[in-house]
Design a protein around this motif. Structure first.
Motif, mmCIF file in Angstrom:
data_model
loop_
_atom_site.group_PDB
_atom_site.id
_atom_site.type_symbol
_atom_site.label_atom_id
_atom_site.label_comp_id
_atom_site.label_asym_id
_atom_site.label_seq_id
_atom_site.Cartn_x
_atom_site.Cartn_y
_atom_site.Cartn_z
ATOM 1 N N VAL A 1 -3.414 0.412 -3.707
ATOM 2 C CA VAL A 1 -3.279 -0.925 -3.149
ATOM 3 C C VAL A 1 -2.837 -1.868 -4.258
ATOM 4 O O VAL A 1 -3.429 -1.874 -5.339
ATOM 5 C CB VAL A 1 -4.594 -1.456 -2.554
ATOM 6 C CG1 VAL A 1 -4.396 -2.865 -2.008
ATOM 7 C CG2 VAL A 1 -5.113 -0.528 -1.471
ATOM 8 N N LEU B 1 -5.278 6.579 2.137
ATOM 9 C CA LEU B 1 -4.909 5.538 1.183
ATOM 10 C C LEU B 1 -4.825 6.111 -0.224
ATOM 11 O O LEU B 1 -5.714 6.844 -0.666
ATOM 12 C CB LEU B 1 -5.943 4.412 1.230
ATOM 13 C CG LEU B 1 -5.672 3.195 0.359
ATOM 14 C CD1 LEU B 1 -4.403 2.474 0.804
ATOM 15 C CD2 LEU B 1 -6.869 2.254 0.395
ATOM 16 N N TYR C 1 0.835 -1.207 0.000
ATOM 17 C CA TYR C 1 0.000 0.000 0.000
ATOM 18 C C TYR C 1 0.872 1.260 0.000
ATOM 19 O O TYR C 1 1.949 1.285 0.603
ATOM 20 C CB TYR C 1 -0.867 0.042 1.265
ATOM 21 C CG TYR C 1 -1.618 -1.237 1.562
ATOM 22 C CD1 TYR C 1 -0.988 -2.302 2.197
ATOM 23 C CD2 TYR C 1 -2.961 -1.359 1.237
ATOM 24 C CE1 TYR C 1 -1.671 -3.472 2.483
ATOM 25 C CE2 TYR C 1 -3.652 -2.531 1.521
ATOM 26 C CZ TYR C 1 -3.006 -3.579 2.139
ATOM 27 O OH TYR C 1 -3.687 -4.740 2.421
ATOM 28 N N SER D 1 -4.970 -2.936 -7.426
ATOM 29 C CA SER D 1 -6.364 -3.264 -7.159
ATOM 30 C C SER D 1 -7.181 -2.061 -6.716
ATOM 31 O O SER D 1 -8.394 -2.057 -6.853
ATOM 32 C CB SER D 1 -6.470 -4.374 -6.104
ATOM 33 O OG SER D 1 -5.868 -3.975 -4.900
ATOM 34 N N ILE D 2 -6.523 -1.054 -6.162
ATOM 35 C CA ILE D 2 -7.229 0.158 -5.755
ATOM 36 C C ILE D 2 -6.387 1.375 -6.118
ATOM 37 O O ILE D 2 -5.197 1.416 -5.838
ATOM 38 C CB ILE D 2 -7.519 0.184 -4.238
ATOM 39 C CG1 ILE D 2 -8.563 -0.874 -3.873
ATOM 40 C CG2 ILE D 2 -8.009 1.559 -3.798
ATOM 41 C CD1 ILE D 2 -8.912 -0.878 -2.405
#
Lengths: 115, 114
Positions: free
Chosen positions: A48, A45, A33, A55-56
């Motif tokens: 990810v 955040l 992360y 994924s993110i």
């Protein structure tokens, strides 16, 4: 080895520079992360990676470009940043993204100043 | 969705006094709960975690926290504060099922006076 290592610890860059932040872990964690932390605020955040795939992406501006060359390494490429991007950038890892019972292991961060 | 609320952006105690940092959570499914500590210009260090095995959780540096479902709380305590405990403390939550990332509270700065 139970650490997440980030380099450099401090970075000063101009708005036209290109630089990279690096993060490394050897705990066999498969999720990594990037967080951004402004002064007196909680970490936010940014990205990810799960099993080396992004994924993110939390709607982060394209001047931040993440890269995961292998399961132990995570980079954050920086280009044409703005002064408001100055912050502490934290890398973290976890065993996986499906069940976060073990929490994240954080690095000590890179203090970035954009001038 | 999940969130945590930390009551009090700053808590001041005297050395040797009880430390109590408050955290309330909100989640649609059973949560995992965490307390992290951050010293100046450093990353976050895990103090303790609740993963449904026991409601009273003991962590490092003499800290402990109790999960109370009826109160949706996970307050952090330490019987006797030390000067070295002065730092920022973050409560965080993730979900026990499905895909989840950590969501942090806004943090509480613990100030310890001699």
């Amino acid at each position: 080895d139970t650490e997440v290592t980030q380099t450099p610890k401090h970075l000063v860059m101009g708005m036209t520079n290109k630089k990279s932040l690096k993060c490394e872990q050897h705990m066999g964690h498969r999720a990594m992360y990037w967080y951004k932390q402004k002064a007196k605020k909680p970490p936010e955040l940014m990205f990810v990676y799960s099993y080396e795939k992004l994924s993110i992406n939390e709607s982060v501006p394209s001047r931040f470009s993440p890269e995961c060359p292998n399961s132990s390494l995570l980079n954050l490429h920086l280009h044409a940043l703005q002064p408001e991007d100055s912050a502490l950038y934290l890398c973290a890892s976890s065993q996986g993204t499906g069940t976060i019972s073990y929490g994240y292991t954080f690095g000590s961060g890179t203090r970035l100043t954009v001038v | 969705a999940q969130s945590v609320t930390q009551l009090g952006s700053h808590v001041s105690v005297s050395e040797g006094a009880l430390v109590l940092l408050r955290c309330n959570y909100s989640s649609s499914v059973p949560p995992y709960l965490f307390w992290y500590v951050q010293y100046p210009n450093q990353g976050l260090q895990l103090l303790l975690k609740y993963t449904s095995a026991a409601t009273l959780v003991k962590g490092i540096n003499g800290f402990e926290a109790e999960f109370k479902k009826s109160e949706t709380s996970f307050h952090l305590t330490k019987p006797s504060a030390h000067m070295r405990d002065a730092a920022e403390y973050f409560c965080a939550v993730s979900l026990q099922s499905g895909y989840s990332t950590l969501t942090f509270g806004k943090g509480t700065m613990l100030l310890v006076s001699p």
